[in-house]
Each structure stands twice: as structure tokens, then as C-alpha cells.
Design a protein around this motif. Structure first.
Motif, PDB file in Angstrom:
ATOM      1  N   MET A  22     -26.119  -8.698  55.908  1.00 16.48           N
ATOM      2  CA  MET A  22     -27.333  -7.984  56.222  1.00 16.48           C
ATOM      3  C   MET A  22     -27.172  -6.490  55.927  1.00 16.48           C
ATOM      4  SD  MET A  22     -30.319  -8.757  57.376  1.00 16.48           S
ATOM      5  CE  MET A  22     -31.355  -8.956  58.760  1.00 16.48           C
ATOM      6  N   ASP A  23     -26.026  -5.937  56.210  1.00 16.44           N
ATOM      7  CA  ASP A  23     -25.802  -4.529  55.944  1.00 16.44           C
ATOM      8  C   ASP A  23     -25.863  -4.213  54.466  1.00 16.44           C
ATOM      9  OD1 ASP A  23     -25.554  -3.835  58.580  1.00 16.44           O
ATOM     10  OD2 ASP A  23     -23.401  -4.192  58.635  1.00 16.44           O
ATOM     11  N   SER A  24     -25.372  -5.130  53.632  1.00 16.22           N
ATOM     12  CA  SER A  24     -25.372  -4.864  52.194  1.00 16.22           C
ATOM     13  C   SER A  24     -26.793  -4.784  51.652  1.00 16.22           C
ATOM     14  CB  SER A  24     -24.578  -5.932  51.442  1.00 16.22           C
ATOM     15  OG  SER A  24     -25.191  -7.197  51.615  1.00 16.22           O
ATOM     16  N   ILE A  25     -27.715  -5.547  52.212  1.00 13.97           N
ATOM     17  CA  ILE A  25     -29.105  -5.508  51.764  1.00 13.97           C
ATOM     18  C   ILE A  25     -29.737  -4.171  52.141  1.00 13.97           C
ATOM     19  CG2 ILE A  25     -31.385  -6.521  52.076  1.00 13.97           C
ATOM     20  CD1 ILE A  25     -29.962  -9.240  52.451  1.00 13.97           C
ATOM     21  N   SER A  26     -29.527  -3.734  53.354  1.00 12.89           N
ATOM     22  CA  SER A  26     -30.113  -2.474  53.778  1.00 12.89           C
ATOM     23  C   SER A  26     -29.468  -1.306  53.044  1.00 12.89           C
ATOM     24  CB  SER A  26     -29.988  -2.294  55.286  1.00 12.89           C
ATOM     25  OG  SER A  26     -28.639  -2.222  55.668  1.00 12.89           O
ATOM     26  N   THR A  75     -28.409  -1.334  49.863  1.00 19.24           N
ATOM     27  CA  THR A  75     -28.920  -1.231  48.497  1.00 19.24           C
ATOM     28  C   THR A  75     -30.316  -0.639  48.462  1.00 19.24           C
ATOM     29  OG1 THR A  75     -29.712  -3.508  48.594  1.00 19.24           O
ATOM     30  CG2 THR A  75     -27.538  -3.164  47.626  1.00 19.24           C
ATOM     31  N   ALA A  76     -31.055  -0.720  49.540  1.00 21.69           N
ATOM     32  CA  ALA A  76     -32.391  -0.139  49.587  1.00 21.69           C
ATOM     33  C   ALA A  76     -32.328   1.383  49.671  1.00 21.69           C
ATOM     34  CB  ALA A  76     -33.164  -0.696  50.762  1.00 21.69           C
ATOM     35  N   GLU A  83     -29.559   6.982  41.244  1.00 19.32           N
ATOM     36  CA  GLU A  83     -29.301   5.543  41.158  1.00 19.32           C
ATOM     37  C   GLU A  83     -30.584   4.773  40.834  1.00 19.32           C
ATOM     38  OE1 GLU A  83     -25.594   4.951  44.287  1.00 19.32           O
ATOM     39  OE2 GLU A  83     -27.649   5.201  45.065  1.00 19.32           O
ATOM     40  N   GLY A  84     -31.687   5.198  41.399  1.00 22.01           N
ATOM     41  CA  GLY A  84     -32.964   4.561  41.108  1.00 22.01           C
ATOM     42  C   GLY A  84     -33.351   4.729  39.654  1.00 22.01           C
ATOM     43  N   LYS A  85     -33.159   5.930  39.134  1.00 18.44           N
ATOM     44  CA  LYS A  85     -33.476   6.200  37.723  1.00 18.44           C
ATOM     45  C   LYS A  85     -32.552   5.397  36.817  1.00 18.44           C
ATOM     46  CE  LYS A  85     -35.534   8.473  34.397  1.00 18.44           C
ATOM     47  NZ  LYS A  85     -36.899   8.151  34.005  1.00 18.44           N
ATOM     48  N   ALA A  86     -31.277   5.341  37.157  1.00 19.62           N
ATOM     49  CA  ALA A  86     -30.313   4.577  36.351  1.00 19.62           C
ATOM     50  C   ALA A  86     -30.663   3.088  36.351  1.00 19.62           C
ATOM     51  CB  ALA A  86     -28.897   4.790  36.882  1.00 19.62           C
ATOM     52  N   ALA A  87     -31.057   2.572  37.501  1.00 19.29           N
ATOM     53  CA  ALA A  87     -31.442   1.163  37.593  1.00 19.29           C
ATOM     54  C   ALA A  87     -32.698   0.910  36.765  1.00 19.29           C
ATOM     55  CB  ALA A  87     -31.675   0.772  39.048  1.00 19.29           C
ATOM     56  N   SER A  88     -33.629   1.835  36.806  1.00 21.45           N
ATOM     57  CA  SER A  88     -34.861   1.697  36.033  1.00 21.45           C
ATOM     58  C   SER A  88     -34.571   1.679  34.540  1.00 21.45           C
ATOM     59  CB  SER A  88     -35.804   2.854  36.375  1.00 21.45           C
ATOM     60  OG  SER A  88     -36.924   2.831  35.546  1.00 21.45           O
ATOM     61  N   ILE A  89     -33.711   2.567  34.086  1.00 18.98           N
ATOM     62  CA  ILE A  89     -33.338   2.623  32.674  1.00 18.98           C
ATOM     63  C   ILE A  89     -32.606   1.350  32.261  1.00 18.98           C
ATOM     64  CG2 ILE A  89     -31.837   3.799  31.012  1.00 18.98           C
ATOM     65  CD1 ILE A  89     -32.558   6.414  32.523  1.00 18.98           C
ATOM     66  N   THR A  90     -31.704   0.890  33.108  1.00 13.72           N
ATOM     67  CA  THR A  90     -30.969  -0.342  32.819  1.00 13.72           C
ATOM     68  C   THR A  90     -31.918  -1.528  32.718  1.00 13.72           C
ATOM     69  OG1 THR A  90     -29.012   0.506  33.940  1.00 13.72           O
ATOM     70  CG2 THR A  90     -29.120  -1.866  33.625  1.00 13.72           C
ATOM     71  N   TYR A  91     -32.862  -1.614  33.626  1.00 11.21           N
ATOM     72  CA  TYR A  91     -33.835  -2.708  33.603  1.00 11.21           C
ATOM     73  C   TYR A  91     -34.686  -2.647  32.336  1.00 11.21           C
ATOM     74  CZ  TYR A  91     -37.747  -5.680  34.872  1.00 11.21           C
ATOM     75  OH  TYR A  91     -38.703  -6.643  34.869  1.00 11.21           O
ATOM     76  N   GLU A  92     -35.138  -1.456  31.991  1.00  5.58           N
ATOM     77  CA  GLU A  92     -35.956  -1.293  30.788  1.00  5.58           C
ATOM     78  C   GLU A  92     -35.174  -1.672  29.540  1.00  5.58           C
ATOM     79  OE1 GLU A  92     -38.312   2.265  28.409  1.00  5.58           O
ATOM     80  OE2 GLU A  92     -37.695   2.582  30.474  1.00  5.58           O
ATOM     81  N   ARG A  93     -33.924  -1.237  29.471  1.00  4.36           N
ATOM     82  CA  ARG A  93     -33.088  -1.558  28.309  1.00  4.36           C
ATOM     83  C   ARG A  93     -32.871  -3.055  28.197  1.00  4.36           C
ATOM     84  NH1 ARG A  93     -27.928   1.859  28.019  1.00  4.36           N
ATOM     85  NH2 ARG A  93     -29.490   3.375  27.415  1.00  4.36           N
TER      86      ARG A  93
END
Length: 55
Positions: A1-5, A7-8, A14-24
Motif C-alpha cells: 500500500m505504501d508503494s502505491i501512495s 508513486t503518486a 519525474e512527471g515530465k519524464a514519465a510523460s515523455i517516456t509514455y509518448e516515446r
């Protein structure tokens, strides 16, 4: 449960990097689909081209 909270709670970086990774990744999937379609079209053209010469 802690790992889910945890990652939020991404940093803006980190959000921008995740967005770029998803787009790529999405673009790579789209390119793979286009390659497959192109290969099918090329194969169909080869099949049509070789059919009259075989007859």
C-alpha cells in the motif's frame, strides 16, 4: 500500500519524464504498426508482380 501512495507523489521532473517516456513508447508502437502494414503491402505487391510471370 505504501508503494502505491509513494508513486503518486512524483516530482514535476519525474512527471515530465514519465510523460515523455509514455509518448516515446506510443510513437514506437505506432511505428511498429506502420512497418507491419508496409511489409504487408510490399508482400502483396510482390505477390501480384510475380503472379503474371508465373502464368
Amino acid at each position: 500500500m505504501d508503494s502505491i501512495s509513494q508513486t503518486a507523489k512524483w516530482t514535476p521532473y519525474e512527471g515530465k519524464a514519465a510523460s515523455i517516456t509514455y509518448e516515446r513508447r506510443s510513437e514506437e508502437v505506432q511505428l511498429d504498426r506502420l512497418r507491419i502494414r508496409l511489409q504487408k503491402k510490399m508482400q502483396e505487391a510482390d505477390d501480384r508482380g510475380s503472379a503474371p510471370s508465373a502464368a
